[in-house]
Design an enzyme around this catalytic site. Structure first.
Site, PDB file in Angstrom:
ATOM      1  CE  LYS A   1      -3.027   2.904   2.680  1.00 34.29           C
ATOM      2  NZ  LYS A   1      -3.560   3.236   4.020  1.00 34.29           N
TER       3      LYS A   1
ATOM      4  N   GLY B   1      -8.389   9.315   9.966  1.00 39.76           N
ATOM      5  CA  GLY B   1      -8.644   9.421  11.394  1.00 39.76           C
ATOM      6  C   GLY B   1      -9.744  10.383  11.791  1.00 39.76           C
TER       7      GLY B   1
ATOM      8  CB  ALA C   1      -8.698   7.840   4.922  1.00 39.48           C
ATOM      9  N   GLY C   2     -11.442   7.835   6.704  1.00 39.83           N
ATOM     10  CA  GLY C   2     -12.626   8.644   6.962  1.00 39.83           C
ATOM     11  C   GLY C   2     -13.825   7.915   7.496  1.00 39.83           C
TER      12      GLY C   2
ATOM     13  CG  ASN D   1      -5.642   1.299  12.066  1.00 35.09           C
ATOM     14  OD1 ASN D   1      -4.457   1.558  12.035  1.00 35.09           O
ATOM     15  ND2 ASN D   1      -6.151   0.662  13.103  1.00 35.09           N
ATOM     16  CB  THR D   2      -8.823   5.644  13.179  1.00 30.05           C
ATOM     17  OG1 THR D   2      -7.495   5.877  12.707  1.00 30.05           O
ATOM     18  CG2 THR D   2      -9.045   6.462  14.425  1.00 30.05           C
TER      19      THR D   2
END
Length: 259
Positions: free
Chosen positions: A100, A161, A187-188, A209-210
């Site tokens: 990635k 995040g 993301a997001g 992830n987050t």
């Protein structure tokens, strides 16, 4: 459910997960297992996978025999740093080539630096890497990355995040419509409904992830995300009913009623 195919390899799960921000490796393992993810991304510059022999090794918890590892370039701000990081990853992982790529523009927003991303993508593809690439939601850039030879484009839904969800569904829809390679939101995503919406738009998968690691109960959130991604994909394949303003239609037939 139909399979996600990345670089010629099929996966039954369309949820990809990161390994950072957890309390410890044990929690990381538990969340990954609960998510059902088969592709797991690892920040080479932040997590030990053997480069520090005296520290706990994540691969003891998430063995390559069980998961497809996706080394990433989190924390890189130039094409040169990103390429160097993935060269190290390939050495550490015995020639592993699925990676990635992310090249960040600034530490505050973590927005991608597109010029450096394009530069790094060209070099990595030339060096034989299979590149999944984090990018902005610009349809032109997404197409350029496909033409360079990336195996998947991964536009942001909102900032890394942030948990703000999908802020521009129209751009994502354009990217999906014009892509001949998998499109994954990266993301997001903040909660399960964000994941379902992304999949309903036609995304091939989601990397997060987050949203899991920062939840009050990461293990339970991993389970919720697994279900949301699957439900969103099924809804996309089923095809939603048309939206109609002021066109009421009863769920039950009104003709032939007994009087």
């Amino acid at each position: 459910m139909d399979e996600l195919v990345i670089a010629g390899k099929p996966y039954s799960s369309r949820l990809l997960v990161g390994t950072g921000k957890y309390a410890d490796f044990a929690q990381t393992k538990a969340a990954v297992e609960e998510s059902g993810a088969q592709i797991v991304t690892i920040a080479i510059r932040r997590i030990n996978i053997g480069q520090n022999p005296d520290e706990p090794n994540l691969l003891d918890m998430l063995p390559p025999s069980q998961y497809t590892l996706l080394p990433n370039t989190a924390g890189c701000y130039s094409a040169e740093d990103a390429v160097r990081t993935l060269m190290l990853a390939r050495e550490l992982l015995g020639g592993h080539d699925l990676v990635k790529l992310e090249v960040l523009g600034d530490p505050k927003t973590l927005y991608p630096n597109i010029v450096e991303t394009l530069d790094a993508a060209r070099t990595l593809v030339r060096e034989g890497f299979k590149v999944m690439v984090y990018t902005s939601d610009d349809p032109i850039v997404a197409k350029q990355l496909e033409e360079i030879g990336c195996v998947a484009v991964m536009p942001l839904a909102s900032l890394i995040g942030s948990g703000m969800g999908i802020l521009n569904p129209w751009n994502l829809a354009i990217i999906i419509e014009n892509a001949n390679i998998p499109v994954l939101v990266d993301a997001g995503v903040g909660t399960a409904s964000d994941a379902a919406i992304a999949m309903e738009l036609g995304c091939d998968g989601i990397l997060m992830n987050t949203a899991i690691a920062a939840a009050r109960n990461p293990i339970l959130m991993a389970s919720a995300m697994k279900k949301a991604v699957a439900a969103g994909r099924e809804a996309y394949l089923a095809g939603r009913m048309p939206r109609k303003r002021y066109s009421a239609s009863p769920s039950s037939p009104v003709s032939g009623l007994i009087e």
